[in-house]
Design an enzyme around this catalytic site. Structure first.
Site, short mmCIF file in Angstrom:
data_model
loop_
_atom_site.label_atom_id
_atom_site.label_comp_id
_atom_site.label_asym_id
_atom_site.label_seq_id
_atom_site.Cartn_x
_atom_site.Cartn_y
_atom_site.Cartn_z
N LYS A 173 52.11 28.88 24.56
CA LYS A 173 51.79 29.28 23.18
C LYS A 173 52.59 30.52 22.87
O LYS A 173 52.24 31.63 23.28
CB LYS A 173 50.29 29.56 23.00
CG LYS A 173 49.94 29.68 21.50
CD LYS A 173 48.79 30.60 21.21
CE LYS A 173 49.17 32.03 21.11
NZ LYS A 173 50.12 32.39 20.01
N PRO A 174 53.71 30.38 22.16
CA PRO A 174 54.53 31.55 21.83
C PRO A 174 53.87 32.39 20.74
O PRO A 174 52.98 31.91 20.04
CB PRO A 174 55.84 30.93 21.35
CG PRO A 174 55.43 29.60 20.78
CD PRO A 174 54.27 29.13 21.60
N GLU B 7 53.18 34.08 17.22
CA GLU B 7 53.30 33.47 15.90
C GLU B 7 54.59 33.89 15.21
O GLU B 7 55.15 33.13 14.40
CB GLU B 7 52.12 33.89 15.02
CG GLU B 7 50.76 33.76 15.68
CD GLU B 7 50.38 34.98 16.50
OE1 GLU B 7 50.07 36.03 15.93
OE2 GLU B 7 50.43 34.88 17.74
N SER C 294 48.74 42.74 24.34
CA SER C 294 47.94 43.95 24.26
C SER C 294 46.75 43.89 25.23
O SER C 294 46.25 42.81 25.55
CB SER C 294 47.42 44.16 22.84
OG SER C 294 46.42 43.21 22.53
N THR C 295 46.31 45.07 25.65
CA THR C 295 45.13 45.15 26.52
C THR C 295 43.91 44.59 25.80
O THR C 295 43.08 43.89 26.41
CB THR C 295 44.88 46.62 26.92
OG1 THR C 295 46.04 47.09 27.64
CG2 THR C 295 43.66 46.75 27.82
N THR D 134 43.67 42.18 23.51
CA THR D 134 43.68 40.72 23.53
C THR D 134 43.47 40.20 24.94
O THR D 134 42.76 39.21 25.16
CB THR D 134 45.00 40.17 22.95
OG1 THR D 134 45.16 40.65 21.62
CG2 THR D 134 45.01 38.65 22.94
N GLY D 135 44.07 40.87 25.92
CA GLY D 135 43.92 40.46 27.32
C GLY D 135 42.47 40.44 27.75
O GLY D 135 42.03 39.52 28.47
N GLU E 82 49.82 40.86 31.89
CA GLU E 82 50.73 42.01 31.77
C GLU E 82 50.42 42.62 30.42
O GLU E 82 50.80 42.09 29.39
CB GLU E 82 52.18 41.57 31.89
CG GLU E 82 53.14 42.74 32.04
CD GLU E 82 53.96 42.99 30.79
OE1 GLU E 82 53.72 44.02 30.12
OE2 GLU E 82 54.85 42.18 30.48
N ARG F 1 65.12 51.34 23.19
CA ARG F 1 65.48 49.93 23.34
C ARG F 1 64.53 49.09 22.48
O ARG F 1 63.33 49.30 22.48
CB ARG F 1 65.40 49.52 24.81
CG ARG F 1 65.95 48.16 25.14
CD ARG F 1 66.19 48.05 26.64
NE ARG F 1 64.99 48.33 27.40
CZ ARG F 1 64.25 47.39 28.02
NH1 ARG F 1 64.60 46.12 27.96
NH2 ARG F 1 63.18 47.72 28.72
N CYS G 113 57.17 46.77 26.37
CA CYS G 113 55.95 47.14 27.10
C CYS G 113 56.18 48.34 28.02
O CYS G 113 55.23 49.07 28.32
CB CYS G 113 55.48 45.95 27.95
SG CYS G 113 55.24 44.46 26.99
N GLU H 214 49.40 53.87 22.71
CA GLU H 214 50.78 53.37 22.67
C GLU H 214 51.26 53.23 21.22
O GLU H 214 50.60 52.58 20.41
CB GLU H 214 50.84 52.02 23.39
CG GLU H 214 52.23 51.49 23.63
CD GLU H 214 52.22 50.22 24.46
OE1 GLU H 214 53.23 49.95 25.13
OE2 GLU H 214 51.21 49.50 24.44
N SER I 23 63.67 47.08 34.66
CA SER I 23 63.40 45.64 34.75
C SER I 23 64.54 44.92 35.45
O SER I 23 65.71 45.11 35.12
CB SER I 23 63.19 45.05 33.35
OG SER I 23 62.07 45.63 32.72
#
Length: 421
Positions: free
Chosen positions: A114-115, A117, A171-172, A174-175, A192, A220, A226, A324, A384
């Site tokens: 599910k990408p 929106e 986001s935390t 939503t997680g 993550e 960047r 994140c 954040e 990364s």
């Protein structure tokens, strides 16, 4: 499929991404606005996960464990968990998919993606290339949806008993919702979540190198990553010099514009809500005594463009140091001692990435070990890589992605005991 067949098809998918990298990058820029050069970098990074996990697919090893009695043998098998639901964000619409899906397919799982929106086209483009690479129908599935439907779709993925695994980047807040929903069927979960990365510059640091790293780490994707630095902590002895050089570098190196313009380094933010948050953080800081060194307002190009901004005289009581920002805002806090810097850095309830600059070997060991984050950049602003385990501690998440550890998130360990031998 056998591990070799999975490896071959993942490798072919990687090759097709490389052959189509320019077109894929243009889709990323069109969807989320990041400069085309950064989008091209994301596609290379994205493809590298398919290459990496194509190789890891053939290295899922079990164990034979010596038993305590003669007539038994103890075996350990690793098997795919099953259907994995993958929920990804808009800021890296290609790389956040392949980092998860590459590992899942290498392990032998099927996926439902599910990408975000805002960025469904990157996921669909990857699906087209997966088909061309010979990934069997029904193995890589994409479910785009509107912002209004997203909570309902996410709930189905988290509660359906046919789904064995949830992997989410976002986001935390939503997680935590997804974790609660997944708990009903006790699914395997990788998360993550949000960060609040500190960037500490000690007196012993090379100021020029620290400024270079700060520029890369903060701005960047216009500050929308994140692992972007969210709080700069600069020691008293070099504070003024750092702020002066950082401001000059921002004004010299950063250019706001369309992502398709070759000279652009700062594209638009994802939407007006993101711009409003940056404004709110700046206004709050200034009202409490912070100074705008450079930037500080919306850019004349349009409502979603914002000037790269640097604040000084910042304190830990200001909003921008408590949550954040996810935008092009760099607040600088002055500190005096190493212990003070560590205390400020670790005061957050999240811990994804952290950065610090120092030329003192003993200090480097101390600070690297004491920072409560999952990833540390020492004299480096970009951390990364496909080889390194990506993930956080505290409320920044669960599990690791990429690296040799990433495939374990999609494998179950089965203990087999042979008796009567």
């Amino acid at each position: 499929l056998s591990s070799q067949e999975r490896s071959v098809r993942l490798r072919r998918w990687y090759e097709l991404m490389m052959e189509n990298r320019d077109g894929l990058a243009r889709i990323v820029t069109a969807e989320n606005g990041k400069p085309l050069k950064e989008a091209q970098g994301e596609i290379l990074y994205s493809a590298s996960f398919l290459e990496w996990f194509a190789e890891e697919a053939r290295r899922v090893y079990g164990d034979v464990i010596p038993a305590s009695v003669k007539d038994k043998r103890i075996l350990v098998l690793k098997q795919p968990v099953g259907v994995a639901a993958v929920i990804t964000p808009w800021n890296f619409p290609s790389a956040m998919i392949t980092r998860k899906v590459g590992a899942a397919l290498a392990a032998g799982c099927t996926v439902v993606v599910k990408p975000a929106e805002d960025t469904p086209l990157s996921a669909l483009a990857l699906g087209e290339l997966a088909n061309q690479a010979g990934i069997p129908a029904g193995v890589y599935n994409v479910v785009p949806c509107s912002r209004q439907q997203a909570p309902a779709v996410g709930e189905v993925l988290c509660t359906d008993p046919l789904v064995a695994k949830i992997s989410f980047t976002g986001s935390t807040e939503t997680g935590k919702i997804l974790l609660k929903q997944a708990s009903g069927t006790v699914k395997r979960v990788s998360m993550e979540l949000g960060g609040h990365a500190p960037f500490i510059v000690f007196d012993s640091a090379s100021v020029d190198h620290a400024v270079e790293g700060a520029l890369a780490s903060k701005y960047r994707n216009s500050g929308q990553t994140c692992v972007c630095t969210n709080r700069f902590l600069v020691q008293k002895g070099i504070h003024d010099k750092f702020v002066e050089k950082f401001a000059k570098a921002i004004e010299r190196e950063l250019h706001v514009g369309s992502g398709f313009d070759a000279k652009t380094t700062q594209g638009p933010l994802i939407n007006e809500k993101a711009v409003e948050k940056v404004e709110r953080h700046i206004n709050d800081a200034v009202s409490q005594g912070a100074s705008v060194v450079t930037g500080g307002k919306r850019h004349s190009l349009g409502k979603n463009f914002f000037e790269p901004t640097l604040l000084s005289n910042v304190t830990t009581k200001m909003l921008c140091t408590q949550e954040e920002t996810f935008g092009p805002l760099a607040p600088v806090i002055k500190f005096e001692t190493e212990a003070e810097a560590i205390a400020i850095a670790n005061a957050a309830n999240v811990g994804l990435a952290g950065y610090f600059y120092s030329q003192d070997p003993a200090q480097i060991w101390r600070v690297a070990e004491q920072l409560e984050v999952g990833m540390v950049g020492v004299n480096e602003g970009i951390i990364s890589s496909v080889e390194g385990p990506f993930g956080g501690v505290k409320q920044s998440g669960l599990g690791r992605e990429g690296s040799k550890y990433g495939i374990d998130e999609y494998l179950e360990i089965k203990y087999v005991c042979f008796g009567g031998l």
